[in-house]
Motif scaffolding. Structure first.
Motif, mmCIF file in Angstrom:
data_model
loop_
_atom_site.group_PDB
_atom_site.id
_atom_site.type_symbol
_atom_site.label_atom_id
_atom_site.label_comp_id
_atom_site.label_asym_id
_atom_site.label_seq_id
_atom_site.Cartn_x
_atom_site.Cartn_y
_atom_site.Cartn_z
ATOM 1 N N SER A 6 0.815 -1.216 0.000
ATOM 2 C CA SER A 6 0.000 0.000 0.000
ATOM 3 C C SER A 6 0.844 1.260 0.000
ATOM 4 N N TYR A 11 0.714 3.307 -3.173
ATOM 5 C CA TYR A 11 -0.483 4.036 -3.578
ATOM 6 C C TYR A 11 -0.346 5.503 -3.181
ATOM 7 N N VAL A 25 -5.518 7.331 -2.174
ATOM 8 C CA VAL A 25 -6.346 6.190 -1.792
ATOM 9 C C VAL A 25 -7.734 6.693 -1.407
ATOM 10 N N LEU A 26 -8.747 6.075 -1.981
ATOM 11 C CA LEU A 26 -10.129 6.421 -1.680
ATOM 12 C C LEU A 26 -10.866 5.182 -1.195
ATOM 13 N N ARG A 27 -11.789 5.385 -0.275
ATOM 14 C CA ARG A 27 -12.636 4.287 0.204
ATOM 15 C C ARG A 27 -14.092 4.686 0.042
ATOM 16 N N MET A 37 -8.284 -0.870 6.950
ATOM 17 C CA MET A 37 -7.531 0.325 6.588
ATOM 18 C C MET A 37 -7.217 1.171 7.824
ATOM 19 N N HIS A 94 -6.373 7.496 3.803
ATOM 20 C CA HIS A 94 -7.269 7.528 2.656
ATOM 21 C C HIS A 94 -8.324 8.612 2.827
ATOM 22 N N ALA A 137 -1.917 9.546 0.372
ATOM 23 C CA ALA A 137 -2.003 8.676 1.533
ATOM 24 C C ALA A 137 -0.659 8.591 2.212
#
Length: 221
Positions: free
Chosen positions: A128, A131, A134-136, A169, A176, A220
Motif C-alpha cells: 500500500s 499508492y 487512496v479512496l474508500r 484500513m 485515505h 495517503a
C-alpha cells in the motif's frame, strides 16, 4: 542513478470499498478526464470474476488461498501497468481483499488463523506504500445494486464487507479519503488537481474544464 532495468513508479490511484458503491464508475470518469488531457493511463481491474473463473471461492466463501491469489495477482497486474502509463488507476487495491476475507470469516463463523492474517497484513502494509491517492467508498443502503455486471445480492454480506474494509484500513494505518455516493464530483476535481500537480506540467494544470480546489488532495501516508 537508478539501477539497470529499474522501473519508475507512476502516480497510482487506488479505490477500495464493498461492491456496487461506485468504484468503477468513479475511476471510469477519472480515466476519461485524464485521457482527454493526453495523459497515459493504465487501469487495473477487479479480479473477483477471474478468481471465480479459476475455481477459487470468493465473497462470503473467501479463503486465505483465494485472498492471497487476488492480492498477488493484483500486485503483478499493477507492476505490469507501471511500465505503460503515467497514471495507474486501481479498482480494488490490496487492502480490499483482506477486508473481504475478514468479512467472509465473520459471516460464515470461521475462526481466522492469526499467522495467516499477519502474513496478509504485512503484504497489505508493504504494498500500500505504492499508492499515492487512496479512496474508500461508503455504502449507501438506499442505492440499489448496479446491473452493469453480475452482482452478489446478499445485502448483509455487502454491508459487512464495507465495514471490514474500513476496519482493515484503520487498523493498518492506511491513509485515505472517503468517497461518498454524493461526493464523486468533488473527489474528481481533487484527484485531477493532485495528479496535475504531481506531473508538474503547467499546461495540464490550466487545461481542466473545472477550476482546481484551493488545496490539492493529500496523498495517503
Amino acid at each position: 542513478m537508478s539501477a539497470p532495468n529499474e522501473v519508475d513508479r507512476p502516480i497510482t490511484v487506488a479505490v477500495m470499498g464493498t461492491h456496487s458503491t461506485g468504484k468503477t464508475t468513479f475511476l471510469e470518469r477519472l480515466e476519461e478526464e485524464l485521457r482527454r488531457n493526453r495523459i497515459e493511463v493504465a487501469t487495473v481491474a477487479d479480479l473477483g470474476y477471474h478468481a471465480l473463473k479459476a475455481g477459487l471461492p470468493i465473497l462470503d466463501q473467501h479463503t486465505w488461498a483465494s485472498t492471497l491469489w487476488i492480492m498477488t495477482r493484483g500486485i503483478s497486474n499493477e507492476l505490469e501497468a507501471w511500465l505503460h502509463a503515467d497514471v495507474v488507476l486501481i479498482d480494488r487495491g490490496v487492502p480490499d481483499a483482506l477486508g473481504y476475507y475478514e468479512a467472509a470469516l465473520e459471516y460464515s463463523g470461521r475462526q481466522p488463523d492469526p499467522q495467516r492474517i499477519k502474513h496478509l497484513e504485512e503484504l497489505v502494509v508493504s504494498h500500500s506504500q505504492n499508492y499515492d491517492l487512496v479512496l474508500r467508498t461508503v455504502l449507501d443502503p438506499d442505492k440499489p445494486l448496479g446491473d452493469n455486471k453480475p452482482r452478489d445480492t446478499d445485502l448483509k454480506f455487502r454491508a459487512l464487507a464495507g465495514q471490514r474494509i474500513e476496519a482493515v484500513m484503520t487498523r493498518l494505518g492506511i491513509g485515505h479519503d472517503v468517497l461518498t455516493s454524493a461526493g464523486h464530483d468533488r473527489a474528481l476535481v481533487d484527484a485531477k488537481a493532485y495528479i496535475g500537480l504531481r506531473l508538474s506540467e503547467p499546461e495540464l494544470k490550466i487545461s481542466w474544464d473545472d477550476d482546481p480546489p484551493p488545496a490539492a488532495a493529500v496523498p495517503a501516508s
